[in-house]
Design a protein around this motif. Structure first.
Motif, PDB file in Angstrom:
ATOM      1  N   ASP A  33     -36.736 -35.007  65.861  1.00  0.00           N
ATOM      2  CA  ASP A  33     -36.935 -36.270  65.148  1.00  0.00           C
ATOM      3  C   ASP A  33     -37.132 -36.069  63.653  1.00  0.00           C
ATOM      4  O   ASP A  33     -36.873 -36.972  62.853  1.00  0.00           O
ATOM      5  N   SER A  34     -37.564 -34.859  63.271  1.00  0.00           N
ATOM      6  CA  SER A  34     -37.820 -34.588  61.855  1.00  0.00           C
ATOM      7  C   SER A  34     -36.533 -34.465  61.038  1.00  0.00           C
ATOM      8  O   SER A  34     -36.573 -34.520  59.811  1.00  0.00           O
ATOM      9  N   VAL A  35     -35.407 -34.264  61.721  1.00  0.00           N
ATOM     10  CA  VAL A  35     -34.131 -34.153  61.006  1.00  0.00           C
ATOM     11  C   VAL A  35     -33.567 -35.550  60.790  1.00  0.00           C
ATOM     12  O   VAL A  35     -33.190 -36.235  61.742  1.00  0.00           O
ATOM     13  N   VAL A  36     -33.537 -35.968  59.560  1.00  0.00           N
ATOM     14  CA  VAL A  36     -33.042 -37.294  59.220  1.00  0.00           C
ATOM     15  C   VAL A  36     -31.541 -37.213  58.994  1.00  0.00           C
ATOM     16  O   VAL A  36     -31.068 -36.490  58.121  1.00  0.00           O
ATOM     17  N   VAL A  37     -30.804 -37.946  59.799  1.00  0.00           N
ATOM     18  CA  VAL A  37     -29.345 -37.938  59.702  1.00  0.00           C
ATOM     19  C   VAL A  37     -28.919 -39.164  58.906  1.00  0.00           C
ATOM     20  O   VAL A  37     -29.090 -40.294  59.370  1.00  0.00           O
ATOM     21  N   PRO A  38     -28.367 -38.971  57.729  1.00  0.00           N
ATOM     22  CA  PRO A  38     -27.934 -40.122  56.930  1.00  0.00           C
ATOM     23  C   PRO A  38     -26.803 -40.868  57.623  1.00  0.00           C
ATOM     24  O   PRO A  38     -26.100 -40.314  58.473  1.00  0.00           O
ATOM     25  N   PRO A  39     -26.606 -42.116  57.271  1.00  0.00           N
ATOM     26  CA  PRO A  39     -25.489 -42.872  57.846  1.00  0.00           C
ATOM     27  C   PRO A  39     -24.154 -42.210  57.521  1.00  0.00           C
ATOM     28  O   PRO A  39     -23.996 -41.589  56.473  1.00  0.00           O
ATOM     29  N   ALA A  40     -23.217 -42.330  58.450  1.00  0.00           N
ATOM     30  CA  ALA A  40     -21.880 -41.759  58.256  1.00  0.00           C
ATOM     31  C   ALA A  40     -21.058 -42.746  57.434  1.00  0.00           C
ATOM     32  O   ALA A  40     -20.240 -43.506  57.956  1.00  0.00           O
ATOM     33  N   ILE A  41     -21.260 -42.733  56.148  1.00  0.00           N
ATOM     34  CA  ILE A  41     -20.644 -43.720  55.259  1.00  0.00           C
ATOM     35  C   ILE A  41     -19.140 -43.495  55.175  1.00  0.00           C
ATOM     36  O   ILE A  41     -18.675 -42.371  55.034  1.00  0.00           O
ATOM     37  N   VAL A  42     -18.397 -44.579  55.271  1.00  0.00           N
ATOM     38  CA  VAL A  42     -16.962 -44.518  55.017  1.00  0.00           C
ATOM     39  C   VAL A  42     -16.759 -44.779  53.534  1.00  0.00           C
ATOM     40  O   VAL A  42     -17.035 -45.863  53.029  1.00  0.00           O
ATOM     41  N   ARG A  43     -16.276 -43.777  52.825  1.00  0.00           N
ATOM     42  CA  ARG A  43     -16.173 -43.855  51.370  1.00  0.00           C
ATOM     43  C   ARG A  43     -14.747 -44.165  50.931  1.00  0.00           C
ATOM     44  O   ARG A  43     -13.777 -43.732  51.556  1.00  0.00           O
ATOM     45  N   SER A  44     -14.637 -44.872  49.850  1.00  0.00           N
ATOM     46  CA  SER A  44     -13.347 -45.078  49.204  1.00  0.00           C
ATOM     47  C   SER A  44     -12.913 -43.741  48.610  1.00  0.00           C
ATOM     48  O   SER A  44     -13.731 -42.823  48.440  1.00  0.00           O
ATOM     49  N   PRO A  45     -11.628 -43.576  48.267  1.00  0.00           N
ATOM     50  CA  PRO A  45     -11.215 -42.327  47.631  1.00  0.00           C
ATOM     51  C   PRO A  45     -12.029 -41.978  46.393  1.00  0.00           C
ATOM     52  O   PRO A  45     -12.389 -40.817  46.185  1.00  0.00           O
ATOM     53  N   ALA A  46     -12.339 -42.971  45.560  1.00  0.00           N
ATOM     54  CA  ALA A  46     -13.123 -42.696  44.356  1.00  0.00           C
ATOM     55  C   ALA A  46     -14.531 -42.232  44.721  1.00  0.00           C
ATOM     56  O   ALA A  46     -15.073 -41.308  44.096  1.00  0.00           O
ATOM     57  N   GLU A  47     -15.115 -42.862  45.737  1.00  0.00           N
ATOM     58  CA  GLU A  47     -16.462 -42.451  46.163  1.00  0.00           C
ATOM     59  C   GLU A  47     -16.426 -41.063  46.803  1.00  0.00           C
ATOM     60  O   GLU A  47     -17.329 -40.243  46.581  1.00  0.00           O
ATOM     61  N   ALA A  48     -15.395 -40.783  47.580  1.00  0.00           N
ATOM     62  CA  ALA A  48     -15.273 -39.466  48.196  1.00  0.00           C
ATOM     63  C   ALA A  48     -15.086 -38.390  47.133  1.00  0.00           C
ATOM     64  O   ALA A  48     -15.627 -37.281  47.249  1.00  0.00           O
ATOM     65  N   LEU A  49     -14.326 -38.690  46.102  1.00  0.00           N
ATOM     66  CA  LEU A  49     -14.095 -37.737  45.026  1.00  0.00           C
ATOM     67  C   LEU A  49     -15.409 -37.326  44.365  1.00  0.00           C
ATOM     68  O   LEU A  49     -15.597 -36.158  43.995  1.00  0.00           O
ATOM     69  N   ALA A  50     -16.335 -38.269  44.260  1.00  0.00           N
ATOM     70  CA  ALA A  50     -17.622 -37.978  43.620  1.00  0.00           C
ATOM     71  C   ALA A  50     -18.471 -37.019  44.447  1.00  0.00           C
ATOM     72  O   ALA A  50     -19.429 -36.433  43.923  1.00  0.00           O
ATOM     73  N   THR A  51     -18.152 -36.832  45.730  1.00  0.00           N
ATOM     74  CA  THR A  51     -18.936 -35.933  46.577  1.00  0.00           C
ATOM     75  C   THR A  51     -18.428 -34.490  46.541  1.00  0.00           C
ATOM     76  O   THR A  51     -19.037 -33.609  47.147  1.00  0.00           O
ATOM     77  N   MET A  52     -17.302 -34.242  45.846  1.00  0.00           N
ATOM     78  CA  MET A  52     -16.661 -32.928  45.888  1.00  0.00           C
ATOM     79  C   MET A  52     -17.115 -32.060  44.726  1.00  0.00           C
ATOM     80  O   MET A  52     -17.340 -32.546  43.612  1.00  0.00           O
ATOM     81  N   GLN A  53     -17.223 -30.763  44.990  1.00  0.00           N
ATOM     82  CA  GLN A  53     -17.615 -29.791  43.976  1.00  0.00           C
ATOM     83  C   GLN A  53     -16.624 -28.633  43.969  1.00  0.00           C
ATOM     84  O   GLN A  53     -16.259 -28.104  45.015  1.00  0.00           O
TER      85      GLN A  53
END
Length: 848
Positions: A33-53
Motif C-alpha cells: 500500500d505504501s507504493v503510490v501508483v500515479p494515474p496512467a495518463i494518456v498524453r498528447s505528443p507534446a506532453e509525451a515529449l516533455a517526459t523524455m530525456q
C-alpha cells in the motif's frame, strides 16, 4: 537520485513467460500500500515529449502521430523518401485479446510533402490485414508479413495501393497465436539476401522473383546490419547478439552442434536504468526483478538498430536497442570489432540509458535510420503490450484497476537529431540517374547507401559497373568500399581482380568480405589468389582468419575442385595450429573441414603422434568431436584407430576426450555409438591399462550398441494409433514450441535450449511430464551449456495434446525414447495437482 514518478504498465516480451495467465509456482504478491501508483495518463505528443530525456547534444522530434499513425510496430523508408509502416491494430485490444484476428491491420505510407521532417498525410497501401508484422518497400511493390504467410504485394501502376498479394512463402503460423515468436524484420543485406529475425530462411531477389535460401536465423523482434554486413538481433532478456561469420554456413554445421561465431552474445550485463519506478512489469513480483520498484534487469528487449552515418556525432557504428518495459532506449558501443566483439552501455558509469521517459505508455518497439541521417523510433503508444499468453494475475489486476486497456489506436514516430542542427531532406533516389546512385553508394549515410544499392540491383544497372569500380579504388571509408563491392557482386559484376585488390586491403572487414566470395576463384585454381590467401593465414586478424577457414571449407566441399583439396587442407592445418586461445577459429576451421576433416586430423596428428605438441591437444579434441558427431561408423572407428596408434598419451587423451564431447549427456548417450562389433581400437586401449586414458575408453564403450549383423537394429514399430499421435504432436510442436526450440530441435542461444539428443527430452517420461506441466526453473545444463532461463509450464493444454507433443519430441531430433499417453499425463497431473512451483533441477534429478 531515486526515481519517484509513474510506473511501467507491462513488458512487451519476456523470456520467462506464463502461458494463458499465471505460471505455476510463483507467489504473486500485490504491491504494498505504501507504493503510490500515479494515474496512467494518456498524453498528447507534446506532453509525451516533455517526459523524455536525452544526453546533451541530442534532440527528439515528433515525425507523426495519431490519427496519421495507429498501432505501429515496424517501419522503413523507400527510395522516394516515403515512410512505410506496419500497423498491428488487432493486437491486444484488451487484456484477453478479444477479436485479435479481426482484419483491421494495415500497411500505410506516410508523406512529408513540404520536407520539414513532419509527415503530412498517408496512403493506405494494404488494409484488412490480420496482425501484419513487417514491411519492406521495394521497387514495384513491397514485401509484407501477414501471418501465416509472407507476400509480395505489387504496385504495378505506382499509385501506392497494392494490386493484390502474391504468396512468397508460408511458415508464419505462430504470428497468429503467439505474436511474440514468429518471423519478422525483412532486411536487405549486403550479402544480397533479405533476412528475417526469428526465422532461419532468407530470400534472394532476382528479376524472376524471390528464391528461398537457408540461413541460421536468430533474434526475436527486429534485425539490423553494420557496415561490414554483419547482422545483429536480440531476445527479450538479451541486449544484443550478432553473427560474426555469415549465417549461410550455419545449416551445414547444425548436426555438429552449430557453427561457432553465430548468435554471439555481445553484452553479459543485464542491468537497465529507467528514470522512474516501474513495478508493473509482468514479473515485477520476482526477487531481483526490481530495485526500489525500478526495473533492474531488462525484460522486453527488441528492435535493434546499428547507426551508420555522420549526422549524430560520435554515433557511427553504435547500436541502439529498445526496452519498452522500461520506456527507454540503450546506446551500445563495441569493443574488439575485429575479434570476439563485446558491447558496453555508453552511459553505464552514469547509471542511465540513452533515451528515457516517465510516460509508461511510451513503448519504443523498433528503430531504423532515415535518409537524412536521423535515428527514427517506432512508439506503439498504449498501455497493454504484453500478449494474453503471458499475462499474470499480478499484471491483470493492474491493467484492470488502472484502465490500461484503453485507449487503443494511438502511435507515434519520433526522430532523434543533433540539437540545433538544420536537417535537410535527402534527395529521392527512386528516379535518380545512375551517376547519382553511384555517388550515394559513396556517401556517409548507410541508410542511403542501402537504398541506392537496392535501386541499382533492382534496375539491373550494369552500366554503373565502371563508376562503381572507380569509386572502389579511391574511397577512404572501409564501409563504403564494402558497399561498393556488394553492389558489384549483386549486379553479377564482381571480378577476380576486384577480389585480389580487396585481399590486399588494410581493413579486416574489406578482406573478410572478399573471402566470402573467394571460393569459386580458388576452386578454379587461380594461383595468384591462392598465394594471397596463404600469405594471410599465419598472421591475419581474427575475423579474417575465420572467413579464410570458411572459404577453404567451400573448396573442400566442391567435388569439382578435388585437385585443390590438398592445398585447402594445408591451409586449415595452418589456421588450426595458430588458433591458440582462439577457440572460435579452432571450431570454425574444424567444421569447415567437412568431409575432409579426417584428412585434416591425420595431418595435425602426424604419424603415431610423432609431431604432437601440447598446443595441438585442443585442435585434436575439436577435430575428434566433429568427426564423431557425424555418426558415421567408419569415420568414428578411424578416430579410435588413430587414438590406439598414437605413441603419445597426450594425443590419446585429446582424441578420446574429443570423442566423448561429441556424445549427448546422460540417458541420451546410451547406444549413441552403433557398430557391427565392439571397436577393437577401444578394447586395445583398455588392455594397455594406462590409467590416464582407460576411463575415457570405457566411457565410450559404455555408449556402444551392437547392430544385428551389419545393419542397424530396427526400432520397435509404432502402431497406427501411435503414428497418428506423433503426427499430431508434430503439428502442435510447430505452433507451440518451435518458435523457441526451433523446428529442427536445435534450440537457439539466448532463447531456448536444444531438444535434439537431449538428456531431458529422452530421459524418464515422468521427468519430462513434470517439466511440461509445471515448468522448469534454471540453471539447467543441456548439451554441456548452462541455461539460466525458465521454461513456462504448459499445463493449460489438454492431456491428449501434451501426450502428443511429448511423444513427437521423444521420437524426433535423434531421440528414441518411449511415447507418452494421455493417461500418463492425467495421472501426473493428479499426483501434482496442488503444485504451484516450477521444478528445479535438484528436484527432477531426485525423481525417477
Amino acid at each position: 537520485m531515486r526515481p519517484t514518478a509513474s510506473i511501467v504498465g507491462l513488458a512487451l516480451c519476456l523470456a520467462i513467460p506464463a502461458q494463458n495467465g499465471d505460471r505455476a509456482g510463483e507467489t504473486q504478491t500485490p504491491l504494498p500500500d505504501s507504493v503510490v501508483v500515479p494515474p496512467a495518463i494518456v498524453r498528447s505528443p507534446a506532453e509525451a515529449l516533455a517526459t523524455m530525456q536525452l544526453p546533451p547534444g541530442f534532440t527528439i522530434e515528433l515525425v507523426a502521430s495519431e490519427p496519421l499513425v495507429r498501432d505501429p510496430v515496424a517501419g522503413a523508408f523507400d527510395a522516394a523518401g516515403r515512410l512505410w509502416l506496419a500497423e498491428m491494430s488487432g493486437f491486444m485490444n484488451d487484456v484477453d485479446a478479444t477479436n485479435e484476428h479481426a482484419p483491421v491491420g494495415r500497411i500505410v505510407v506516410l508523406h512529408d510533402r513540404d520536407h520539414d521532417g513532419r509527415m503530412d498525410d498517408r496512403t493506405v497501401f494494404l488494409d484488412a490485414l490480420v496482425l501484419p508484422r513487417a514491411v519492406l518497400p521495394l521497387r514495384g511493390g513491397a514485401l509484407v508479413i501477414e501471418p501465416p504467410n509472407l507476400y509480395w504485394c505489387p504496385d504495378r501502376d505506382g499509385d501506392l495501393q497494392a494490386d493484390g498479394k502474391e504468396l512468397v512463402m508460408g511458415g508464419f503460423e505462430a504470428g497468429l497465436e503467439n505474436p511474440e515468436h514468429s518471423g519478422n524484420g525483412l532486411l536487405w543485406g549486403l550479402d544480397g539476401c533479405i533476412h528475417l529475425a526469428n526465422d532461419k530462411r532468407m530470400l534472394r531477389w532476382s528479376p524472376k522473383g524471390f528464391a528461398i535460401e537457408n540461413g541460421s536465423g536468430g533474434g526475436q523482434w527486429g534485425i539490423t546490419q553494420d557496415d561490414r554486413g554483419r547482422f545483429y538481433f536480440n531476445y527479450n532478456e538479451d541486449w544484443l547478439r550478432t553473427d560474426l561469420v555469415p549465417g549461410r554456413y550455419g545449416p551445414a554445421a547444425a548436426d555438429a552442434g552449430g557453427l561457432p561465431g553465430l548468435n554471439h552474445r555481445l553484452l553479459q550485463d543485464t542491468s537497465v536504468w529507467p528514470n522512474h519506478i516501474s513495478p508493473g512489469v509482468n514479473r515485477g513480483y520476482q526477487a531481483g526483478r526490481l530495485r526500489d520498484y525500478v526495473l533492474a534487469n531488462h525484460t522486453a528487449v527488441c528492435g535493434p538498430h546499428i547507426y551508420r552515418g555522420d549526422l549524430l556525432a560520435d554515433c557511427d557504428g553504435d547500436a541502439f536497442v529498445c526496452e519498452p518495459a522500461g520506456n527507454c532506449v540503450r546506446r551500445i558501443r563495441f569493443v574488439d570489432v575485429d575479434g570476439r566483439m563485446r558491447g558496453e552501455n555508453v552511459y553505464q558509469a552514469q547509471q542511465r540509458e540513452f533515451l528515457t521517459s516517465t510516460d509508461e505508455r511510451f513503448r519504443p518497439v523498433n528503430l531504423f535510420g532515415g535518409p537524412e541521417g536521423g535515428l527514427y523510433l517506432v512508439d506503439m503508444y498504449r498501455g497493454v503490450l504484453q500478449h494474453k499468453n503471458f499475462v499474470t494475475s499480478y499484471l491483470r489486476r493492474q491493467i484492470k484497476a488502472r484502465n490500461l486497456e484503453q485507449p487503443i489506436g494511438l502511435g507515434r514516430i519520433w526522430r532523434i537529431v543533433p540539437t540545433g542542427a538544420v536537417v535537410k531532406a535527402a534527395p529521392p533516389l527512386h528516379e535518380a540517374p545512375v551517376a547519382d546512385l553511384v555517388a550515394a553508394m559513396a556517401g556517409a549515410n548507410g541508410t542511403v547507401r542501402d537504398l541506392a544499392l537496392r535501386e541499382l540491383v533492382q534496375r539491373q544497372e550494369r552500366g554503373a559497373v565502371p563508376a562503381l569500380r572507380a569509386r572502389l579504388r579511391e574511397h577512404a571509408r572501409p564501409g563504403c568500399r564494402i558497399g561498393l563491392l556488394a553492389a558489384l557482386q549483386q549486379l553479377g559484376a564482381l571480378e577476380t581482380t576486384d577480389l585480389r585488390a580487396a585481399l590486399r586491403d588494410t581493413d579486416p572487414g574489406v578482406v573478410a568480405f572478399a573471402l566470402r566470395h573467394l571460393a569459386p576463384v580458388l576452386q578454379k585454381g587461380d594461383g595468384f589468389a591462392w598465394t594471397q590467401l596463404e600469405a594471410l593465414l599465419p598472421n591475419a586478424a581474427p575475423s579474417v582468419a575465420w572467413h579464410a577457414a570458411l572459404a577453404l571449407g567451400e573448396v573442400l566441399a566442391a567435388r569439382e575442385a578435388t585437385r585443390w583439396h590438398e592445398r585447402a587442407i594445408a591451409g586449415l592445418v595452418v589456421l588450426l595450429r595458430r588458433s591458440g586461445d582462439d577457440a572460435l577459429l579452432r571450431g570454425i576451421a574444424a567444421l569447415a573441414a567437412g568431409p575432409q576433416a579426417l584428412a585434416v586430423l591425420r595431418a595435425v596428428a602426424g604419424p603415431g603422434g610423432a609431431e604432437f605438441a601440447a598446443g595441438d591437444a585442443a585442435v585434436l579434441r575439436e577435430l575428434a568431436r566433429v568427426l564423431v558427431r557425424t555418426r558415421t561408423a567408419p569415420t568414428q572407428l578411424a578416430v579410435f584407430d588413430l587414438a590406439a596408434a598414437a605413441t603419445s598419451v597426450g594425443q590419446q587423451r585429446a582424441l578420446l576426450s574429443g570423442a566423448l564431447q561429441a556424445l549427448p549427456k546422460a540417458a541420451a548417450r546410451s547406444g549413441w555409438l552403433t557398430f557391427a562389433e565392439t571397436p577393437a581400437a577401444l578394447l586395445s586401449i583398455v588392455r594397455a591399462a594406462n590409467p590416464e586414458v582407460v576411463p575415457l575408453a570405457n566411457e565410450l564403450l559404455a555408449a556402444v550398441a551392437l547392430q544385428a549383423g551389419a545393419a542397424v537394429k530396427a526400432e520397435a514399430a509404432l502402431s497406427p494409433a501411435e503414428q497418428q499421435r506423433v503426427a499430431v504432436g508434430q503439428g502442435l510442436y510447430a505452433t507451440s514450441c518451435a518458435a523457441c526450440h526451433q523446428l529442427d530441435g536445435n534450440g537457439m542461444a539466448g532463447l531456448a535450449p536444444p531438444l535434439r539428443e537431449s538428456e531431458w527430452a529422452a530421459g524418464p517420461p515422468e521427468r519430462a511430464l513434470r517439466i511440461v506441466l509445471h515448468g522448469l526453473r534454471g540453471p539447467v545444463e543441456v548439451g554441456g551449456t548452462t541455461w539460466q532461463l525458465e521454461m513456462p509450464g504448459q499445463g493449460h493444454l489438454p492431456d491428449k495434446d501434451l501426450a502428443a507433443v511429448l511423444s513427437y519430441v521423444r521420437r524426433s531430433f535423434g531421440n528414441r525414447a518411449s511415447l507418452v499417453t494421455a493417461e500418463e499425463v492425467a495421472a501426473m497431473r493428479k499426483v501434482h495437482g496442488k503444485r504451484t512451483e516450477p521444478w528445479t533441477i535438484e528436484e527432477l534429478l531426485g525423481t525417477k
